[in-house]
Motif scaffolding. Structure first.
Motif, PDB file in Angstrom:
ATOM      1  N   ARG A   1      27.995  76.038 -25.419  1.00  0.00           N
ATOM      2  CA  ARG A   1      28.290  74.641 -25.572  1.00  0.00           C
ATOM      3  C   ARG A   1      27.911  74.052 -23.830  1.00  0.00           C
ATOM      4  N   HIS A   2      27.466  72.789 -23.973  1.00  0.00           N
ATOM      5  CA  HIS A   2      27.240  72.155 -22.875  1.00  0.00           C
ATOM      6  C   HIS A   2      28.261  71.300 -22.529  1.00  0.00           C
ATOM      7  N   VAL A   3      28.859  71.375 -21.473  1.00  0.00           N
ATOM      8  CA  VAL A   3      30.100  70.980 -20.837  1.00  0.00           C
ATOM      9  C   VAL A   3      29.981  70.170 -19.298  1.00  0.00           C
ATOM     10  N   VAL A   4      30.595  69.085 -19.737  1.00  0.00           N
ATOM     11  CA  VAL A   4      30.291  68.354 -18.294  1.00  0.00           C
ATOM     12  C   VAL A   4      31.869  68.069 -17.789  1.00  0.00           C
ATOM     13  N   GLN A   5      32.056  68.204 -16.377  1.00  0.00           N
ATOM     14  CA  GLN A   5      33.249  68.373 -16.007  1.00  0.00           C
ATOM     15  C   GLN A   5      33.616  66.660 -15.528  1.00  0.00           C
TER      16      GLN A   5
ATOM     17  N   SER B   1      35.809  63.455 -13.743  1.00  0.00           N
ATOM     18  CA  SER B   1      36.425  63.305 -12.458  1.00  0.00           C
ATOM     19  C   SER B   1      36.862  61.970 -12.458  1.00  0.00           C
ATOM     20  N   THR B   2      38.073  61.519 -12.013  1.00  0.00           N
ATOM     21  CA  THR B   2      38.685  60.140 -11.782  1.00  0.00           C
ATOM     22  C   THR B   2      38.355  59.894 -10.119  1.00  0.00           C
ATOM     23  N   SER B   3      38.093  60.770  -9.434  1.00  0.00           N
ATOM     24  CA  SER B   3      37.826  60.453  -8.058  1.00  0.00           C
ATOM     25  C   SER B   3      36.303  60.226  -7.677  1.00  0.00           C
ATOM     26  N   HIS B   4      35.432  60.555  -8.406  1.00  0.00           N
ATOM     27  CA  HIS B   4      34.113  60.244  -8.198  1.00  0.00           C
ATOM     28  C   HIS B   4      33.508  60.281  -9.706  1.00  0.00           C
ATOM     29  N   ALA B   5      32.201  59.474  -9.732  1.00  0.00           N
ATOM     30  CA  ALA B   5      31.432  59.675 -10.956  1.00  0.00           C
ATOM     31  C   ALA B   5      30.771  60.981 -11.107  1.00  0.00           C
ATOM     32  N   SER B   6      30.755  61.314 -12.462  1.00  0.00           N
ATOM     33  CA  SER B   6      29.971  62.460 -12.899  1.00  0.00           C
ATOM     34  C   SER B   6      28.494  62.038 -13.310  1.00  0.00           C
TER      35      SER B   6
ATOM     36  N   ARG C   1      41.184  68.350 -16.314  1.00  0.00           N
ATOM     37  CA  ARG C   1      41.520  68.524 -15.005  1.00  0.00           C
ATOM     38  C   ARG C   1      41.651  66.992 -14.373  1.00  0.00           C
ATOM     39  N   CYS C   2      40.963  66.018 -14.907  1.00  0.00           N
ATOM     40  CA  CYS C   2      41.040  64.743 -14.380  1.00  0.00           C
ATOM     41  C   CYS C   2      42.093  64.039 -14.765  1.00  0.00           C
ATOM     42  N   THR C   3      43.059  64.363 -15.787  1.00  0.00           N
ATOM     43  CA  THR C   3      44.026  63.552 -16.223  1.00  0.00           C
ATOM     44  C   THR C   3      45.109  63.227 -15.335  1.00  0.00           C
ATOM     45  N   PRO C   4      45.419  61.980 -15.065  1.00  0.00           N
ATOM     46  CA  PRO C   4      46.176  61.448 -13.738  1.00  0.00           C
ATOM     47  C   PRO C   4      47.600  61.779 -14.266  1.00  0.00           C
ATOM     48  N   LYS C   5      48.425  61.987 -13.288  1.00  0.00           N
ATOM     49  CA  LYS C   5      49.885  62.127 -13.682  1.00  0.00           C
ATOM     50  C   LYS C   5      50.382  60.899 -14.260  1.00  0.00           C
ATOM     51  N   GLY C   6      51.322  61.132 -15.138  1.00  0.00           N
ATOM     52  CA  GLY C   6      52.018  60.017 -15.913  1.00  0.00           C
ATOM     53  C   GLY C   6      51.211  59.434 -17.224  1.00  0.00           C
ATOM     54  N   ALA C   7      49.804  59.773 -17.250  1.00  0.00           N
ATOM     55  CA  ALA C   7      49.250  59.158 -18.310  1.00  0.00           C
ATOM     56  C   ALA C   7      49.769  59.936 -19.632  1.00  0.00           C
TER      57      ALA C   7
ATOM     58  N   ASP D   1      20.805  56.120 -17.322  1.00  0.00           N
ATOM     59  CA  ASP D   1      20.874  54.820 -18.028  1.00  0.00           C
ATOM     60  C   ASP D   1      21.732  54.792 -19.191  1.00  0.00           C
ATOM     61  N   ASN D   2      22.332  55.866 -19.255  1.00  0.00           N
ATOM     62  CA  ASN D   2      23.337  55.845 -20.376  1.00  0.00           C
ATOM     63  C   ASN D   2      24.967  56.222 -19.543  1.00  0.00           C
ATOM     64  N   LYS D   3      25.664  55.526 -19.942  1.00  0.00           N
ATOM     65  CA  LYS D   3      27.331  55.638 -19.348  1.00  0.00           C
ATOM     66  C   LYS D   3      28.408  55.758 -20.573  1.00  0.00           C
ATOM     67  N   VAL D   4      29.298  56.625 -20.009  1.00  0.00           N
ATOM     68  CA  VAL D   4      30.443  56.876 -20.677  1.00  0.00           C
ATOM     69  C   VAL D   4      31.782  56.550 -19.824  1.00  0.00           C
ATOM     70  N   LYS D   5      32.416  55.707 -20.042  1.00  0.00           N
ATOM     71  CA  LYS D   5      33.724  55.612 -19.540  1.00  0.00           C
ATOM     72  C   LYS D   5      34.846  55.852 -20.067  1.00  0.00           C
ATOM     73  N   ILE D   6      35.964  56.662 -19.590  1.00  0.00           N
ATOM     74  CA  ILE D   6      37.178  57.092 -20.110  1.00  0.00           C
ATOM     75  C   ILE D   6      38.229  56.648 -19.181  1.00  0.00           C
ATOM     76  N   SER D   7      39.033  55.721 -19.918  1.00  0.00           N
ATOM     77  CA  SER D   7      40.167  55.056 -19.315  1.00  0.00           C
ATOM     78  C   SER D   7      41.379  55.912 -19.545  1.00  0.00           C
ATOM     79  N   TYR D   8      42.410  55.945 -18.720  1.00  0.00           N
ATOM     80  CA  TYR D   8      43.882  56.535 -18.902  1.00  0.00           C
ATOM     81  C   TYR D   8      44.834  55.600 -18.679  1.00  0.00           C
ATOM     82  N   TYR D   9      46.082  55.536 -19.545  1.00  0.00           N
ATOM     83  CA  TYR D   9      46.857  54.658 -19.706  1.00  0.00           C
ATOM     84  C   TYR D   9      48.415  55.620 -19.549  1.00  0.00           C
TER      85      TYR D   9
END
Length: 349
Positions: A4-8, A10-15, A31-37, A87-95
């Motif tokens: 499997r090709h896994v990419v880590q 992060s919410t502190s910097h772009a991957s 590992r990047c899930t913020p507290k309270g999400a 040139d391809n972007k993925v955005k994950i937002s936590y609520y």
């Protein structure tokens, strides 16, 4: 089973990452899930397809967000090679519980294509993107390329068979070999940072030899790159295009050798110059070495196959005429194979 090709994420910097056309990239969001999400959603640019894998018990929320359940995985695929890097972007937002956005993780992906191809359908053409290239099946509806043991003597003045020579001395020798193509496509900057490696297992290496066709000063040069004592070959100056390889067999199938040999091309991520690379994609093809078939000379022949050689300095017209007379007397069927079928190789008979 492919790795499997896994990419880590992060919410502190772009991957940043590289993927191969049509393959799955698993996004590690643990590992990047913020507290309270409590939930998240995923958005991506048009060339990226997002897949959310989950158990049957897990359902998306009313606002199309997903709960942060441990069984959920985010997988992306891209079916168009990149024109530029990242040139391809993925955005994950936590609520949080109040539907407030807590943080965002960004991923920039570059998509390339790496494909190792052979004459999979056994029709004389090497097509790209064949299915089940690592499988070989018998019969007219089967698939998988065939490899010949190069046991004739095309090289003038050479002692022994051509397979005993570690170089190609005449282009006629290429007619006894099978073609293997390595096709690559994508931004050249990526191939400057990542390695493309052709490799063979140690158990198969003494059964085959592979030559890389390289043009030097407009003249072709055939460099031996895989075979006895050579298990891998790193390609230099890889860009969008094709690299041609010629493969010859060195051993016939026997009790300890089934006749199947495999070759692989891997795209390696090399974090440091002298560090070993990590494969993010591997494409594998398989050949079957044609067996040695010895027919008994004490039995009545049913059909005789012979090559027609009309071109070159040594045609066999007189030989064919004499053979036709003989087989008419023996009441035996004669099948004459054209030069197109035999590729002007008289020894294929």
């Amino acid at each position: 089973m492919p790795q499997r090709h896994v990419v880590q994420m992060s919410t502190s910097h772009a991957s940043y990452g590289v993927c191969v056309l049509g393959t799955e990239v698993f996004l590690n969001t643990r590992r990047c899930t913020p507290k309270g999400a409590t939930s998240f959603d995923v958005h991506a640019t048009s060339a990226v397809t997002v897949h959310i894998t989950h158990s049957p018990m897990t359902k998306p929320m009313i606002n199309s967000r997903w709960p942060l359940d441990p069984d959920i995985e985010v997988v992306v695929t891209i079916d168009v090679t990149s024109r530029t890097v990242n040139d391809n972007k993925v955005k994950i937002s936590y609520y949080g519980r109040e539907d407030n956005e807590l943080s965002v993780a960004w991923l920039y992906l570059t998509c390339v294509d790496v494909s190792l191809d052979v004459d999979l359908s056994r029709n004389g053409r090497v097509k790209s993107k064949g299915k089940d290239k690592a499988k070989w099946t018998w019969g007219p509806d089967g698939q998988g390329a065939v490899l010949l043991v190069n046991c004739d003597r095309d090289s003038p003045g050479a002692g022994g068979t051509d397979s005993g020579q570690v170089d190609i001395r005449t282009t006629a020798d290429l007619q006894d070999m099978s073609v293997m193509l390595l096709r690559t496509q994508g931004p050249s900057a990526i191939f400057a940072e990542y390695q493309v490696v052709l490799h063979v297992s140690e158990s198969d290496a003494d059964k085959v030899r592979v030559f890389h066709a390289i043009r030097e000063d407009s003249h072709p040069h055939y460099k031996p790159v895989l075979g006895p004592g050579k298990l891998s070959y790193v390609l230099d100056d890889v860009g969008s295009g094709e690299n041609t390889f010629y493969v010859e067999g060195l051993a016939f199938p026997d009790l300890g050798f089934s006749g199947l040999v495999s070759f692989s091309a891997s795209l390696l991520e090399v974090p440091h110059k002298n560090s070993p690379g990590t494969p993010i994609f591997t494409d594998t093809v398989v050949f079957r070495v044609a067996p040695w078939i010895m027919t008994p000379n004490t039995q009545q022949p049913l059909e005789v196959f012979v090559c027609s050689i009309q071109q070159g300095s040594d045609p066999n017209k007189v030989f064919l005429e004499g053979l036709q007379v003989l087989l008419r007397k023996a009441n035996c069927k004669l099948t004459i194979c054209s030069e197109v079928e035999t590729r002007s190789d008289r020894w294929i008979q």
